[in-house]
Design a protein around this motif. Sequence first.
Motif, PDB file in Angstrom:
ATOM      1  N   THR A  42       0.820  -1.205   0.000  1.00  0.00           N
ATOM      2  CA  THR A  42       0.000   0.000   0.000  1.00  0.00           C
ATOM      3  C   THR A  42       0.857   1.260   0.000  1.00  0.00           C
ATOM      4  O   THR A  42       0.574   2.224  -0.716  1.00  0.00           O
ATOM      5  CB  THR A  42      -0.928   0.014   1.227  1.00  0.00           C
ATOM      6  N   LEU A  43       1.920   1.251   0.795  1.00  0.00           N
ATOM      7  CA  LEU A  43       2.730   2.448   0.971  1.00  0.00           C
ATOM      8  C   LEU A  43       3.906   2.560   0.007  1.00  0.00           C
ATOM      9  O   LEU A  43       4.331   3.671  -0.326  1.00  0.00           O
ATOM     10  CB  LEU A  43       3.269   2.498   2.407  1.00  0.00           C
ATOM     11  N   LEU A  44       4.434   1.424  -0.461  1.00  0.00           N
ATOM     12  CA  LEU A  44       5.769   1.454  -1.059  1.00  0.00           C
ATOM     13  C   LEU A  44       5.894   0.808  -2.433  1.00  0.00           C
ATOM     14  O   LEU A  44       7.004   0.662  -2.952  1.00  0.00           O
ATOM     15  CB  LEU A  44       6.762   0.787  -0.091  1.00  0.00           C
ATOM     16  N   THR A  45       4.780   0.423  -3.048  1.00  0.00           N
ATOM     17  CA  THR A  45       4.864  -0.253  -4.350  1.00  0.00           C
ATOM     18  C   THR A  45       5.647   0.559  -5.375  1.00  0.00           C
ATOM     19  O   THR A  45       6.487   0.034  -6.105  1.00  0.00           O
ATOM     20  CB  THR A  45       3.459  -0.549  -4.887  1.00  0.00           C
ATOM     21  N   ASP A  46       5.366   1.856  -5.455  1.00  0.00           N
ATOM     22  CA  ASP A  46       6.032   2.674  -6.480  1.00  0.00           C
ATOM     23  C   ASP A  46       7.542   2.697  -6.295  1.00  0.00           C
ATOM     24  O   ASP A  46       8.309   2.679  -7.268  1.00  0.00           O
ATOM     25  CB  ASP A  46       5.462   4.085  -6.481  1.00  0.00           C
ATOM     26  N   GLN A  47       7.987   2.713  -5.026  1.00  0.00           N
ATOM     27  CA  GLN A  47       9.423   2.735  -4.760  1.00  0.00           C
ATOM     28  C   GLN A  47      10.077   1.382  -5.054  1.00  0.00           C
ATOM     29  O   GLN A  47      11.229   1.315  -5.500  1.00  0.00           O
ATOM     30  CB  GLN A  47       9.682   3.134  -3.311  1.00  0.00           C
ATOM     31  N   GLU A  48       9.343   0.309  -4.810  1.00  0.00           N
ATOM     32  CA  GLU A  48       9.862  -1.024  -5.148  1.00  0.00           C
ATOM     33  C   GLU A  48      10.044  -1.151  -6.665  1.00  0.00           C
ATOM     34  O   GLU A  48      11.058  -1.682  -7.144  1.00  0.00           O
ATOM     35  CB  GLU A  48       8.893  -2.103  -4.648  1.00  0.00           C
ATOM     36  N   ILE A  49       9.072  -0.660  -7.425  1.00  0.00           N
ATOM     37  CA  ILE A  49       9.173  -0.707  -8.893  1.00  0.00           C
ATOM     38  C   ILE A  49      10.357   0.115  -9.374  1.00  0.00           C
ATOM     39  O   ILE A  49      11.134  -0.313 -10.239  1.00  0.00           O
ATOM     40  CB  ILE A  49       7.866  -0.214  -9.532  1.00  0.00           C
ATOM     41  N   GLU A  50      10.518   1.293  -8.799  1.00  0.00           N
ATOM     42  CA  GLU A  50      11.637   2.148  -9.202  1.00  0.00           C
ATOM     43  C   GLU A  50      12.977   1.494  -8.894  1.00  0.00           C
ATOM     44  O   GLU A  50      13.920   1.572  -9.687  1.00  0.00           O
ATOM     45  CB  GLU A  50      11.541   3.507  -8.504  1.00  0.00           C
ATOM     46  N   ALA A  51      13.075   0.824  -7.739  1.00  0.00           N
ATOM     47  CA  ALA A  51      14.326   0.153  -7.383  1.00  0.00           C
ATOM     48  C   ALA A  51      14.653  -0.959  -8.377  1.00  0.00           C
ATOM     49  O   ALA A  51      15.817  -1.126  -8.782  1.00  0.00           O
ATOM     50  CB  ALA A  51      14.219  -0.417  -5.971  1.00  0.00           C
ATOM     51  N   ARG A  52      13.633  -1.714  -8.782  1.00  0.00           N
ATOM     52  CA  ARG A  52      13.872  -2.782  -9.767  1.00  0.00           C
ATOM     53  C   ARG A  52      14.298  -2.198 -11.105  1.00  0.00           C
ATOM     54  O   ARG A  52      15.184  -2.742 -11.778  1.00  0.00           O
ATOM     55  CB  ARG A  52      12.612  -3.632  -9.923  1.00  0.00           C
ATOM     56  N   GLU A  53      13.673  -1.080 -11.500  1.00  0.00           N
ATOM     57  CA  GLU A  53      14.048  -0.456 -12.768  1.00  0.00           C
ATOM     58  C   GLU A  53      15.482   0.062 -12.729  1.00  0.00           C
ATOM     59  O   GLU A  53      16.190   0.034 -13.738  1.00  0.00           O
ATOM     60  CB  GLU A  53      13.083   0.687 -13.084  1.00  0.00           C
ATOM     61  N   ARG A  54      15.905   0.521 -11.563  1.00  0.00           N
ATOM     62  CA  ARG A  54      17.280   1.010 -11.421  1.00  0.00           C
ATOM     63  C   ARG A  54      18.263  -0.124 -11.148  1.00  0.00           C
ATOM     64  O   ARG A  54      19.470   0.087 -11.143  1.00  0.00           O
ATOM     65  CB  ARG A  54      17.365   2.016 -10.265  1.00  0.00           C
ATOM     66  N   GLN A  55      17.731  -1.316 -10.854  1.00  0.00           N
ATOM     67  CA  GLN A  55      18.540  -2.496 -10.525  1.00  0.00           C
ATOM     68  C   GLN A  55      19.388  -2.249  -9.277  1.00  0.00           C
ATOM     69  O   GLN A  55      20.593  -2.512  -9.252  1.00  0.00           O
ATOM     70  CB  GLN A  55      19.412  -2.901 -11.717  1.00  0.00           C
ATOM     71  N   VAL A  56      18.714  -1.731  -8.243  1.00  0.00           N
ATOM     72  CA  VAL A  56      19.386  -1.505  -6.962  1.00  0.00           C
ATOM     73  C   VAL A  56      18.554  -2.112  -5.844  1.00  0.00           C
ATOM     74  O   VAL A  56      17.350  -2.387  -6.006  1.00  0.00           O
ATOM     75  CB  VAL A  56      19.587   0.000  -6.683  1.00  0.00           C
ATOM     76  N   ASN A  57      19.193  -2.328  -4.718  1.00  0.00           N
ATOM     77  CA  ASN A  57      18.505  -2.826  -3.530  1.00  0.00           C
ATOM     78  C   ASN A  57      17.586  -1.720  -3.004  1.00  0.00           C
ATOM     79  O   ASN A  57      18.043  -0.593  -2.776  1.00  0.00           O
ATOM     80  CB  ASN A  57      19.533  -3.211  -2.462  1.00  0.00           C
ATOM     81  N   PRO A  58      16.301  -2.011  -2.804  1.00  0.00           N
ATOM     82  CA  PRO A  58      15.391  -0.971  -2.309  1.00  0.00           C
ATOM     83  C   PRO A  58      15.865  -0.328  -1.007  1.00  0.00           C
ATOM     84  O   PRO A  58      15.578   0.838  -0.747  1.00  0.00           O
ATOM     85  CB  PRO A  58      14.073  -1.718  -2.115  1.00  0.00           C
ATOM     86  N   ARG A  59      16.586  -1.084  -0.173  1.00  0.00           N
ATOM     87  CA  ARG A  59      17.050  -0.541   1.104  1.00  0.00           C
ATOM     88  C   ARG A  59      17.987   0.641   0.882  1.00  0.00           C
ATOM     89  O   ARG A  59      18.043   1.556   1.701  1.00  0.00           O
ATOM     90  CB  ARG A  59      17.759  -1.602   1.943  1.00  0.00           C
ATOM     91  N   THR A  60      18.744   0.636  -0.236  1.00  0.00           N
ATOM     92  CA  THR A  60      19.654   1.748  -0.511  1.00  0.00           C
ATOM     93  C   THR A  60      18.897   3.011  -0.896  1.00  0.00           C
ATOM     94  O   THR A  60      19.482   4.093  -0.913  1.00  0.00           O
ATOM     95  CB  THR A  60      20.642   1.387  -1.633  1.00  0.00           C
ATOM     96  N   MET A  61      17.620   2.873  -1.192  1.00  0.00           N
ATOM     97  CA  MET A  61      16.772   4.022  -1.532  1.00  0.00           C
ATOM     98  C   MET A  61      15.892   4.439  -0.358  1.00  0.00           C
ATOM     99  O   MET A  61      14.972   5.254  -0.508  1.00  0.00           O
ATOM    100  CB  MET A  61      15.882   3.685  -2.735  1.00  0.00           C
ATOM    101  N   GLY A  62      16.159   3.878   0.807  1.00  0.00           N
ATOM    102  CA  GLY A  62      15.351   4.222   1.972  1.00  0.00           C
ATOM    103  C   GLY A  62      14.014   3.526   2.027  1.00  0.00           C
ATOM    104  O   GLY A  62      13.089   4.009   2.682  1.00  0.00           O
ATOM    105  N   VAL A  63      13.895   2.378   1.352  1.00  0.00           N
ATOM    106  CA  VAL A  63      12.641   1.627   1.363  1.00  0.00           C
ATOM    107  C   VAL A  63      12.717   0.565   2.450  1.00  0.00           C
ATOM    108  O   VAL A  63      13.516  -0.369   2.352  1.00  0.00           O
ATOM    109  CB  VAL A  63      12.372   0.959  -0.005  1.00  0.00           C
ATOM    110  N   PRO A  64      11.942   0.664   3.507  1.00  0.00           N
ATOM    111  CA  PRO A  64      11.982  -0.325   4.581  1.00  0.00           C
ATOM    112  C   PRO A  64      11.325  -1.632   4.170  1.00  0.00           C
ATOM    113  O   PRO A  64      10.545  -1.679   3.218  1.00  0.00           O
ATOM    114  CB  PRO A  64      11.192   0.349   5.707  1.00  0.00           C
TER     115      PRO A  64
END
Length: 288
Positions: A105-127
Amino acid sequence: MSEQAHNDLADAGRRDILRGAGVAVLAGMTAAAATLTQSAAAQSASGMTAEQRNSGPLGARLQGVQHFGLTVQNMDRAFEFYTEVLGGTEVFRDGDFQGERIHNTLLTDQEIEARERQVNPRTMGVPDLGGGTQRLDVRFVQFDNVVIELLQYRDASQPAGSGNSFAEPRDHMSPAYPRSMHICFYVRDDVDFNKFIRDLEAESERRGMTQVRANRVITVTTEQERRAAPMEANTNRITQGLSEGWELIYCKGPEGEQLEFVKALGPVKKRFADAFTARQQMVAAQAG
């Protein structure tokens, strides 16, 4: 009277003063809020069916702004500021939120962005609320015409309220950055704005909230100069143009968040009142 009793009495008096100041700051739009409630009730009684409403304009399906959310580093400190310093009232608190549903609910958009950037979501501040490694706590604070929601994301091992936050706070909070937001508090017409800002800074400093620093209307180049500025430099008064009657100051809150305190007097107050009346008429026409 014993020294302890004297101190207790002084503390009680200080709390009463602060509570009164908080009410003075935050009660400015009670009448407008009541009017809005009456308008919503009138619209509901107009005979519009749920089907008609759901097929109408998006704006006609809204009741207004319910709350503003602020993600904080220290929940207890932020809660103290918004309740004890500014006079808000706790609605309720909840927390330990985790699991895939709330995470998505809160973080789907950030998870998608992390996959597109091919980075660990945690490095983007995604808990990791989904796996429960991190948790979310919330507290709602009621003011006269709006609610503020305080949110803290923390590691599961950290205690609620006083534990460390999951991500470090942003260092630079210039309001000029796109996507920046601020919370604006409405000061009562008869309040001495310069004194209010001085008292706000003093009370916050007394509580160790060193981030609470208001800007000045004169140029200062050091913190020492800012603190030494005359009290009349606390308020920017607009005396011409469409904003005539507007008084404002920008101030950082205890979490480094951007706050604004305003008064709307004279011509600009009438502009807001006229706009509110026009919106009521528009809503009533749409409901009819």
